[in-house]
Motif scaffolding. Structure first.
Motif, PDB file in Angstrom:
ATOM      1  N   PHE A 163     -71.525   8.124  52.815  1.00 48.85           N
ATOM      2  CA  PHE A 163     -70.681   9.244  53.253  1.00 48.85           C
ATOM      3  C   PHE A 163     -69.707   9.685  52.164  1.00 48.85           C
ATOM      4  O   PHE A 163     -69.338  10.848  52.097  1.00 48.85           O
ATOM      5  CB  PHE A 163     -69.953   8.892  54.557  1.00 48.85           C
ATOM      6  N   SER A 164     -69.296   8.767  51.303  1.00 51.58           N
ATOM      7  CA  SER A 164     -68.458   9.150  50.181  1.00 51.58           C
ATOM      8  C   SER A 164     -69.226  10.067  49.222  1.00 51.58           C
ATOM      9  O   SER A 164     -68.705  11.089  48.782  1.00 51.58           O
ATOM     10  CB  SER A 164     -67.968   7.911  49.437  1.00 51.58           C
ATOM     11  N   HIS A 165     -70.467   9.709  48.951  1.00 52.55           N
ATOM     12  CA  HIS A 165     -71.291  10.559  48.062  1.00 52.55           C
ATOM     13  C   HIS A 165     -71.626  11.882  48.739  1.00 52.55           C
ATOM     14  O   HIS A 165     -71.652  12.923  48.075  1.00 52.55           O
ATOM     15  CB  HIS A 165     -72.579   9.824  47.669  1.00 52.55           C
ATOM     16  N   ALA A 166     -71.873  11.839  50.055  1.00 49.33           N
ATOM     17  CA  ALA A 166     -72.160  13.078  50.773  1.00 49.33           C
ATOM     18  C   ALA A 166     -70.935  13.996  50.771  1.00 49.33           C
ATOM     19  O   ALA A 166     -71.049  15.215  50.586  1.00 49.33           O
ATOM     20  CB  ALA A 166     -72.586  12.773  52.211  1.00 49.33           C
ATOM     21  N   GLY A 167     -69.765  13.416  50.949  1.00 53.08           N
ATOM     22  CA  GLY A 167     -68.538  14.218  50.924  1.00 53.08           C
ATOM     23  C   GLY A 167     -68.212  14.748  49.552  1.00 53.08           C
ATOM     24  O   GLY A 167     -67.705  15.871  49.400  1.00 53.08           O
ATOM     25  N   ALA A 168     -68.524  13.968  48.517  1.00 54.60           N
ATOM     26  CA  ALA A 168     -68.251  14.421  47.152  1.00 54.60           C
ATOM     27  C   ALA A 168     -69.179  15.562  46.751  1.00 54.60           C
ATOM     28  O   ALA A 168     -68.841  16.362  45.883  1.00 54.60           O
ATOM     29  CB  ALA A 168     -68.415  13.261  46.164  1.00 54.60           C
ATOM     30  N   GLY A 169     -70.341  15.639  47.420  1.00 53.66           N
ATOM     31  CA  GLY A 169     -71.278  16.701  47.085  1.00 53.66           C
ATOM     32  C   GLY A 169     -70.978  18.024  47.765  1.00 53.66           C
ATOM     33  O   GLY A 169     -71.604  19.039  47.462  1.00 53.66           O
ATOM     34  N   VAL A 170     -70.000  18.064  48.664  1.00 48.98           N
ATOM     35  CA  VAL A 170     -69.653  19.303  49.356  1.00 48.98           C
ATOM     36  C   VAL A 170     -68.878  20.196  48.403  1.00 48.98           C
ATOM     37  O   VAL A 170     -67.889  19.789  47.804  1.00 48.98           O
ATOM     38  CB  VAL A 170     -68.809  19.007  50.631  1.00 48.98           C
ATOM     39  N   ARG A 171     -69.310  21.415  48.257  1.00 51.50           N
ATOM     40  CA  ARG A 171     -68.633  22.367  47.377  1.00 51.50           C
ATOM     41  C   ARG A 171     -68.426  23.655  48.098  1.00 51.50           C
ATOM     42  O   ARG A 171     -69.174  24.177  48.800  1.00 51.50           O
ATOM     43  CB  ARG A 171     -69.434  22.631  46.099  1.00 51.50           C
TER      44      ARG A 171
ATOM     45  N   ILE B 241     -61.242  14.935  41.625  1.00 52.38           N
ATOM     46  CA  ILE B 241     -60.560  13.645  41.597  1.00 52.38           C
ATOM     47  C   ILE B 241     -61.453  12.626  42.288  1.00 52.38           C
ATOM     48  O   ILE B 241     -61.925  12.864  43.397  1.00 52.38           O
ATOM     49  CB  ILE B 241     -59.202  13.716  42.326  1.00 52.38           C
ATOM     50  N   GLY B 242     -61.698  11.514  41.636  1.00 51.32           N
ATOM     51  CA  GLY B 242     -62.538  10.462  42.202  1.00 51.32           C
ATOM     52  C   GLY B 242     -61.745   9.194  42.450  1.00 51.32           C
ATOM     53  O   GLY B 242     -60.576   9.091  42.064  1.00 51.32           O
ATOM     54  N   PRO B 243     -62.368   8.234  43.101  1.00 55.23           N
ATOM     55  CA  PRO B 243     -61.693   6.954  43.328  1.00 55.23           C
ATOM     56  C   PRO B 243     -61.315   6.280  42.010  1.00 55.23           C
ATOM     57  O   PRO B 243     -62.046   6.345  41.031  1.00 55.23           O
ATOM     58  CB  PRO B 243     -62.740   6.125  44.073  1.00 55.23           C
ATOM     59  N   ASN B 244     -60.167   5.649  41.998  1.00 55.62           N
ATOM     60  CA  ASN B 244     -59.649   4.980  40.815  1.00 55.62           C
ATOM     61  C   ASN B 244     -59.398   3.521  41.162  1.00 55.62           C
ATOM     62  O   ASN B 244     -58.499   3.206  41.946  1.00 55.62           O
ATOM     63  CB  ASN B 244     -58.356   5.671  40.371  1.00 55.62           C
ATOM     64  N   THR B 245     -60.164   2.626  40.591  1.00 54.63           N
ATOM     65  CA  THR B 245     -60.021   1.209  40.926  1.00 54.63           C
ATOM     66  C   THR B 245     -58.941   0.507  40.105  1.00 54.63           C
ATOM     67  O   THR B 245     -58.655  -0.662  40.339  1.00 54.63           O
ATOM     68  CB  THR B 245     -61.353   0.466  40.707  1.00 54.63           C
TER      69      THR B 245
END
Length: 92
Positions: free
Chosen positions: A84-92, A6-10
């Motif tokens: 930090f958003s991209h870094a957090g999204a890359g955590v798996r 799930i990603g940000p939804n503008t």
């Protein structure tokens, strides 16, 4: 195992554009406050130095550094959040 992605939804909620305008205005206010802080701290530093008052001069120096750091953080706020958003999204 299923993966949830799930990603940000503008477009999910009404008023997001207004909220972006408000945050932009807050960033502008923060930068104006940082400039005022640098100006006032510089004045205190100069007055303390010329009146041989090391306490006031030291407070002025600290104020200049703190205001400069605040301006840097306000200016980099979007970049920091994006990083930090991209870094957090890359955590798996």
């Amino acid at each position: 195992m299923t993966s949830i992605d799930i990603g940000p939804n503008t477009t999910g909620l009404p008023g997001i554009a207004v909220l972006e305008d408000i945050v932009g205005a807050l960033l502008t206010f923060g930068l104006i406050a940082a400039v005022a802080g640098i100006a006032l701290s510089s004045i205190a530093w100069a007055v303390g130095s010329h009146s041989s008052n090391p306490h006031v001069a030291g407070r002025g120096k600290s104020g200049v550094l703190v205001s400069s750091g605040a301006a840097m953080l306000v200016g980099a706020a979007s970049t920091l959040v994006t990083f930090f958003s991209h870094a957090g999204a890359g955590v798996r």
